[in-house]
Design an enzyme around this catalytic site. Structure first.
Site, PDB file in Angstrom:
ATOM      1  N   LYS A 139       4.086  15.853 -11.022  1.00  0.00           N
ATOM      2  CA  LYS A 139       3.777  15.777  -9.581  1.00  0.00           C
ATOM      3  C   LYS A 139       3.070  16.945  -8.904  1.00  0.00           C
ATOM      4  O   LYS A 139       3.259  18.022  -9.574  1.00  0.00           O
ATOM      5  CB  LYS A 139       5.170  15.405  -8.720  1.00  0.00           C
ATOM      6  CG  LYS A 139       5.522  14.023  -9.104  1.00  0.00           C
ATOM      7  CD  LYS A 139       7.079  13.734  -8.448  1.00  0.00           C
ATOM      8  CE  LYS A 139       7.489  12.361  -8.714  1.00  0.00           C
ATOM      9  NZ  LYS A 139       8.882  12.233  -7.685  1.00  0.00           N
ATOM     10  N   TYR A 165       4.492   3.181  -5.891  1.00  0.00           N
ATOM     11  CA  TYR A 165       5.912   3.036  -5.650  1.00  0.00           C
ATOM     12  C   TYR A 165       6.009   1.842  -4.781  1.00  0.00           C
ATOM     13  O   TYR A 165       6.901   1.652  -3.658  1.00  0.00           O
ATOM     14  CB  TYR A 165       6.101   4.343  -4.438  1.00  0.00           C
ATOM     15  CG  TYR A 165       6.412   5.542  -5.268  1.00  0.00           C
ATOM     16  CD1 TYR A 165       7.119   5.735  -6.229  1.00  0.00           C
ATOM     17  CD2 TYR A 165       5.724   6.646  -4.708  1.00  0.00           C
ATOM     18  CE1 TYR A 165       7.352   6.875  -6.741  1.00  0.00           C
ATOM     19  CE2 TYR A 165       6.076   8.044  -5.170  1.00  0.00           C
ATOM     20  CZ  TYR A 165       6.885   8.027  -6.393  1.00  0.00           C
ATOM     21  OH  TYR A 165       7.271   9.258  -7.076  1.00  0.00           O
ATOM     22  N   ASN A 171      11.162  16.650  -7.132  1.00  0.00           N
ATOM     23  CA  ASN A 171      11.814  16.578  -8.525  1.00  0.00           C
ATOM     24  C   ASN A 171      10.675  16.945  -9.645  1.00  0.00           C
ATOM     25  O   ASN A 171      11.078  16.304 -10.768  1.00  0.00           O
ATOM     26  CB  ASN A 171      12.603  15.211  -8.735  1.00  0.00           C
ATOM     27  CG  ASN A 171      12.117  14.287  -8.283  1.00  0.00           C
ATOM     28  OD1 ASN A 171      10.672  14.029  -8.254  1.00  0.00           O
ATOM     29  ND2 ASN A 171      12.974  13.200  -8.088  1.00  0.00           N
ATOM     30  N   HIS A 201       7.627  12.230 -12.712  1.00  0.00           N
ATOM     31  CA  HIS A 201       7.852  10.803 -12.476  1.00  0.00           C
ATOM     32  C   HIS A 201       7.621  10.394 -13.780  1.00  0.00           C
ATOM     33  O   HIS A 201       7.065  10.708 -14.728  1.00  0.00           O
ATOM     34  CB  HIS A 201       6.724   9.970 -11.727  1.00  0.00           C
ATOM     35  CG  HIS A 201       7.016   8.527 -12.026  1.00  0.00           C
ATOM     36  ND1 HIS A 201       7.616   7.787 -11.284  1.00  0.00           N
ATOM     37  CD2 HIS A 201       6.477   7.549 -12.597  1.00  0.00           C
ATOM     38  CE1 HIS A 201       7.639   6.334 -11.491  1.00  0.00           C
ATOM     39  NE2 HIS A 201       6.777   6.410 -12.357  1.00  0.00           N
ATOM     40  N   GLU A 217       3.011   0.234 -14.777  1.00  0.00           N
ATOM     41  CA  GLU A 217       2.696   1.509 -14.266  1.00  0.00           C
ATOM     42  C   GLU A 217       1.438   1.877 -15.037  1.00  0.00           C
ATOM     43  O   GLU A 217       0.477   2.453 -14.709  1.00  0.00           O
ATOM     44  CB  GLU A 217       3.731   2.582 -14.367  1.00  0.00           C
ATOM     45  CG  GLU A 217       4.675   2.405 -13.212  1.00  0.00           C
ATOM     46  CD  GLU A 217       5.961   3.303 -13.270  1.00  0.00           C
ATOM     47  OE1 GLU A 217       6.881   3.129 -12.341  1.00  0.00           O
ATOM     48  OE2 GLU A 217       6.003   4.058 -14.256  1.00  0.00           O
TER      49      GLU A 217
HETATM   50  P1  ADP Z   1      12.738   8.306  -9.955  1.00  0.00           P
HETATM   51  O1  ADP Z   1      11.497   9.128  -9.544  1.00  0.00           O
HETATM   52  O2  ADP Z   1      14.136   9.124 -10.660  1.00  0.00           O
HETATM   53  O3  ADP Z   1      12.490   6.895 -10.797  1.00  0.00           O
HETATM   54  P2  ADP Z   1      13.117   6.495  -7.559  1.00  0.00           P
HETATM   55  O4  ADP Z   1      12.194   5.602  -8.297  1.00  0.00           O
HETATM   56  O5  ADP Z   1      14.613   6.213  -7.253  1.00  0.00           O
HETATM   57  O6  ADP Z   1      13.468   7.782  -8.846  1.00  0.00           O
HETATM   58  O7  ADP Z   1      12.399   7.134  -6.310  1.00  0.00           O
HETATM   59  C1  ADP Z   1      11.173   7.546  -6.544  1.00  0.00           C
HETATM   60  C2  ADP Z   1      10.833   9.232  -5.848  1.00  0.00           C
HETATM   61  O8  ADP Z   1      11.119   8.769  -4.710  1.00  0.00           O
HETATM   62  C3  ADP Z   1      12.052  10.151  -6.431  1.00  0.00           C
HETATM   63  O9  ADP Z   1      11.531  10.657  -7.641  1.00  0.00           O
HETATM   64  C4  ADP Z   1      11.953  11.060  -5.490  1.00  0.00           C
HETATM   65  O10 ADP Z   1      10.830  11.870  -5.194  1.00  0.00           O
HETATM   66  C5  ADP Z   1      12.013  10.240  -4.098  1.00  0.00           C
HETATM   67  N1  ADP Z   1      13.312   9.805  -3.664  1.00  0.00           N
HETATM   68  C6  ADP Z   1      13.993   8.840  -4.302  1.00  0.00           C
HETATM   69  N2  ADP Z   1      15.370   8.730  -3.487  1.00  0.00           N
HETATM   70  C7  ADP Z   1      15.246   9.399  -2.263  1.00  0.00           C
HETATM   71  C8  ADP Z   1      16.083   9.985  -1.268  1.00  0.00           C
HETATM   72  N3  ADP Z   1      17.239   9.299  -1.342  1.00  0.00           N
HETATM   73  N4  ADP Z   1      15.621  10.587  -0.499  1.00  0.00           N
HETATM   74  C9  ADP Z   1      14.445  11.376  -0.522  1.00  0.00           C
HETATM   75  N5  ADP Z   1      13.697  11.138  -1.568  1.00  0.00           N
HETATM   76  C10 ADP Z   1      14.111  10.256  -2.422  1.00  0.00           C
HETATM   77 MG    MG Z   2      11.583   5.131 -10.340  1.00  0.00          MG
END
Ligand code: ADP
Ligand code: MG
Length: 159
Positions: free
Chosen positions: A10, A50, A123, A126, A137
């Site tokens: 990212k 997303y 974080n 992805h 994806e």
């Molecule tokens: P992942 O990336 O681990 O698959 P998700 O698909 O649940 O996680 O969410 C996509 C992205 O949205 C996350 O990587 C993070 O950047 C953001 N995100 C997810 N949940 C939250 C939350 N509760 N608060 C803030 N940002 C979030």
């Molecule tokens: Mg995810």
């Protein structure tokens, strides 16, 4: 059993100059890079990527984050690659990602902090969550002729 997974470094990972460090971890585990490019996506593309999260409270800052700079997009291939990649990446919340994972080693934000401030969780990375998500994806991010088949040395020793 051989799967492909989509990984994005990212904008924070790119801007913190962690691209090499992150790719090294996947290469060390023997995962094969079968596609790779730098892309700066727009809001429409973010909504496709997303699609499962559009409408959630954390979606707007998450869209702002993923469109704030270029990302490195990769297709990684290996044995049960979807699981293996997520293991190397860690969990969504860096606070709970163990040391040794990308999110645990290079971030520490908690869900509670992000939600309290109404910000997204930065974080770094992805990674597809399921085999079905990976298929969808990879089709969104890569054309067929951008994905390559070749042999790595790992296939001599591992497979
Ligand atoms: P992942 O990336 O681990 O698959 P998700 O698909 O649940 O996680 O969410 C996509 C992205 O949205 C996350 O990587 C993070 O950047 C953001 N995100 C997810 N949940 C939250 C939350 N509760 N608060 C803030 N940002 C979030
Ligand atoms: Mg995810």
């Amino acid at each position: 059993m051989i799967q492909k997974s989509l990984v994005l470094i990212k904008p924070d990972g790119v801007q913190r100059a962690l691209v090499g460090e992150i790719i090294k971890r996947f290469e060390n585990a023997g995962l094969k890079i079968t596609g790779m490019k730098m892309v700066w996506i727009d809001a429409d593309f973010s909504k496709k990527h997303y699609s499962a999260h559009v409408g959630k409270s954390f979606y707007p800052p998450t869209e702002q984050y993923i469109t704030s700079g270029p990302v490195i997009a990769m297709v990684l291939e290996g044995i049960e690659a979807v699981h293996t990649v997520r293991k190397i990446v860690g969990s969504t919340e860096p606070k709970n990602s163990p040391p040794g994972t990308i999110r645990g080693d290079f971030a520490h934000m908690s869900m509670a902090y992000a939600d309290g401030k109404k910000i997204t969780i930065k974080n770094l990375i992805h990674a597809s969550g399921t085999i079905e998500e990976a298929k969808k994806e990879i089709e969104l991010w890569f054309k067929k002729d951008e994905i390559h088949g070749y042999k790595t040395v790992h296939e001599v020793h591992v497979l």
